[in-house]
Design a protein around this motif. Structure first.
Motif, PDB file in Angstrom:
ATOM      1  N   UNK A   9     -23.520  49.864  89.546  1.00  0.00           N
ATOM      2  CA  UNK A   9     -24.510  50.511  88.698  1.00  0.00           C
ATOM      3  C   UNK A   9     -24.070  51.931  88.376  1.00  0.00           C
ATOM      4  N   UNK A  10     -24.432  52.467  87.221  1.00  0.00           N
ATOM      5  CA  UNK A  10     -24.078  53.833  86.879  1.00  0.00           C
ATOM      6  C   UNK A  10     -24.778  54.826  87.806  1.00  0.00           C
ATOM      7  N   UNK A  11     -24.134  55.956  87.974  1.00  0.00           N
ATOM      8  CA  UNK A  11     -24.680  56.950  88.901  1.00  0.00           C
ATOM      9  C   UNK A  11     -25.977  57.539  88.376  1.00  0.00           C
ATOM     10  N   UNK A  12     -26.090  57.640  87.051  1.00  0.00           N
ATOM     11  CA  UNK A  12     -27.285  58.225  86.447  1.00  0.00           C
ATOM     12  C   UNK A  12     -28.241  57.123  86.011  1.00  0.00           C
ATOM     13  N   UNK A  13     -29.545  57.380  86.096  1.00  0.00           N
ATOM     14  CA  UNK A  13     -30.529  56.371  85.703  1.00  0.00           C
ATOM     15  C   UNK A  13     -30.343  55.998  84.242  1.00  0.00           C
ATOM     16  N   UNK A  14     -30.452  54.699  83.970  1.00  0.00           N
ATOM     17  CA  UNK A  14     -30.283  54.207  82.606  1.00  0.00           C
ATOM     18  C   UNK A  14     -31.634  54.036  81.937  1.00  0.00           C
ATOM     19  N   UNK A 107     -23.826  47.834  71.915  1.00  0.00           N
ATOM     20  CA  UNK A 107     -24.269  49.207  71.683  1.00  0.00           C
ATOM     21  C   UNK A 107     -25.354  49.611  72.674  1.00  0.00           C
ATOM     22  N   UNK A 108     -26.361  48.772  72.824  1.00  0.00           N
ATOM     23  CA  UNK A 108     -27.482  49.103  73.705  1.00  0.00           C
ATOM     24  C   UNK A 108     -27.039  49.206  75.153  1.00  0.00           C
ATOM     25  N   UNK A 109     -26.145  48.332  75.569  1.00  0.00           N
ATOM     26  CA  UNK A 109     -25.693  48.376  76.956  1.00  0.00           C
ATOM     27  C   UNK A 109     -24.940  49.669  77.254  1.00  0.00           C
ATOM     28  N   UNK A 110     -24.159  50.120  76.291  1.00  0.00           N
ATOM     29  CA  UNK A 110     -23.457  51.402  76.471  1.00  0.00           C
ATOM     30  C   UNK A 110     -24.437  52.552  76.665  1.00  0.00           C
ATOM     31  N   UNK A 111     -25.630  52.410  76.112  1.00  0.00           N
ATOM     32  CA  UNK A 111     -26.647  53.447  76.227  1.00  0.00           C
ATOM     33  C   UNK A 111     -27.662  53.143  77.329  1.00  0.00           C
ATOM     34  N   UNK A 112     -27.408  52.079  78.095  1.00  0.00           N
ATOM     35  CA  UNK A 112     -28.276  51.751  79.221  1.00  0.00           C
ATOM     36  C   UNK A 112     -29.611  51.158  78.830  1.00  0.00           C
TER      37      UNK A 112
END
Length: 395
Positions: A9-14, A107-112
């Motif tokens: 998971x990314x370190x920052x909240x999506x 696109x949306x996944x890249x932006x979480x």
């Protein structure tokens, strides 16, 4: 070994993580797929689900926005980007048209941001192009031919010719149907690609007619399918002994064509309104609340909306990682799918149904158009997690 997500998971909240839940319905509102797949009926399904949920979640009103992607990936991507960056949309749904679905999911996944494809069919959404936040809900190009092509080949229709929509969906559907036909001992003697929104199928049908095929597989959908079927009847193709196989047929197509034309046609779907009492009750309420056609994609949109909102409530946040985890951990058990599960590759695995269009004399109402011939268990209809080809999933 059990399947597991292969990327951390990314370190920052999506996602927006603002407590305000905004649902985006991005569909074909005016074109070839606007009737049974998308359009006003899709928006009505999402709005009905939001109202049934209580109109609010996490103490704030649920908002529904919609837009027409015009079956253009660039238009869809521009709308999705504005919704995410400017308008705080939390989830984008519908996405009818596989080229649109693939572009917006990426696109949306890249932006979480979570996407829930209910109208796109390509199995690539949960295969090679799977993403962390992409969900495919309702049916795909692997499940459709498992029902329809299997039934036709086993009934003697072994030589096929395809008329294929010339974009991601059509190519994926032809590829998957070919695999089923050939695995069962059949063969494909030819194929031809037709552009999306084709009005005149005469040249393609004449090629199919002269091919010597027993079965003409229509790897298209919506108005393209109904146009092809109407013109095939005008050319006397069915009367001449060849069989049409609609690989993605909706109940709205059967109604548009009429039972005089479609009687006996077999097709595969993820849901049928007359399957049980729960489905009939939902259909009655849906049609009373602005719904247009009780098709599988419209029912899937309602179910997906409820599943998303329940996940937000369970997670206590609209942050995408928490919501996606909650959706994956909770079985989908409702009028649409009993015992369904959203897998790590994003696919909703659930039972599919082989339907057969009724004879005109058998129909007792506007939507009384088909009978369920066979239930196809989800684990047989869909490719397994190991076979999906999703690079995010490791055994």
């Amino acid at each position: 070994m059990a399947a597991a997500v292969g990327v951390g998971l990314p370190a920052q909240a999506a996602g927006n993580d603002d407590g305000q839940v905004k649902l985006g319905v991005l569909g074909d509102m005016s074109g070839v797929y606007s009737s049974g797949f998308s359009g006003d009926g899709a928006v009505a399904a999402v709005e009905m689900a939001a109202e049934d949920f209580g109109g609010e979640v996490l103490g704030k009103p649920i908002e529904v926005v919609s837009a027409d992607h015009q079956n253009k990936a660039d238009v869809a991507s521009a709308t999705a980007r504005a919704w995410i960056d400017r308008d705080g949309v939390d989830v984008i749904m519908d996405l009818t048209n596989s080229a649109v679905g693939l572009a917006v999911q990426n696109l949306a996944s890249e932006k979480g941001i979570i996407t829930i494809n209910t109208g796109s069919a390509t199995s690539e959404l949960t295969g090679a192009s799977c993403t962390e936040y992409g969900i495919h809900y309702g049916y795909d190009t692997h499940a459709l031919p498992v029902g329809t092509a299997t039934a036709i080949v086993k009934n003697g229709g072994k030589k096929w010719f395809f008329i294929t929509a010339d974009y991601a969906f059509g190519h994926s559907l032809e590829k998957n149907t070919r695999a089923v036909v050939e695995e069962l001992g059949g063969s494909v003697v030819g194929s031809v690609n037709a552009p999306l929104n084709t009005n005149d199928f005469s040249s393609y049908l004449l090629q199919a007619k002269s091919s010597g095929a027993q079965v003409i597989g229509l790897a298209n959908a919506g108005q393209d399918t109904t146009n092809a079927v109407k013109q095939a009847n005008e050319f006397g193709i069915v009367a001449g002994g060849q069989q049409l196989a609609g690989m993605l047929v909706l109940l709205s197509d059967i109604r548009s064509l009429g039972l005089e034309t479609t009687a006996g046609l077999q097709f595969t779907t993820g849901w049928y309104w007359d399957r049980d009492e729960a489905s009939r009750e939902w259909t009655e309420r849906y049609l009373d609340n602005g719904g247009t056609t009780p098709t599988s994609p419209h029912a899937a949109l309602y179910s997906a909306t409820m599943a998303y909102l329940k996940a937000v409530e369970a997670a206590g946040t609209d942050e995408s990682d928490a919501v996606r985890e909650a959706m994956g951990n909770k079985p989908i058990d409702d009028f649409f799918a009993q015992g369904g599960t959203i897998r790590d590759d994003g696919l909703l695995e659930h039972d599919m149904y082989l339907l057969k269009a009724k004879q005109p004399s058998e129909s007792e109402g506007t939507w009384d158009l088909a009978t369920i011939e066979r239930t196809i268990p989800g684990d047989r209809a869909y490719a397994s997690l190991a076979e999906s080809g999703c690079p995010r999933v490791a055994e």
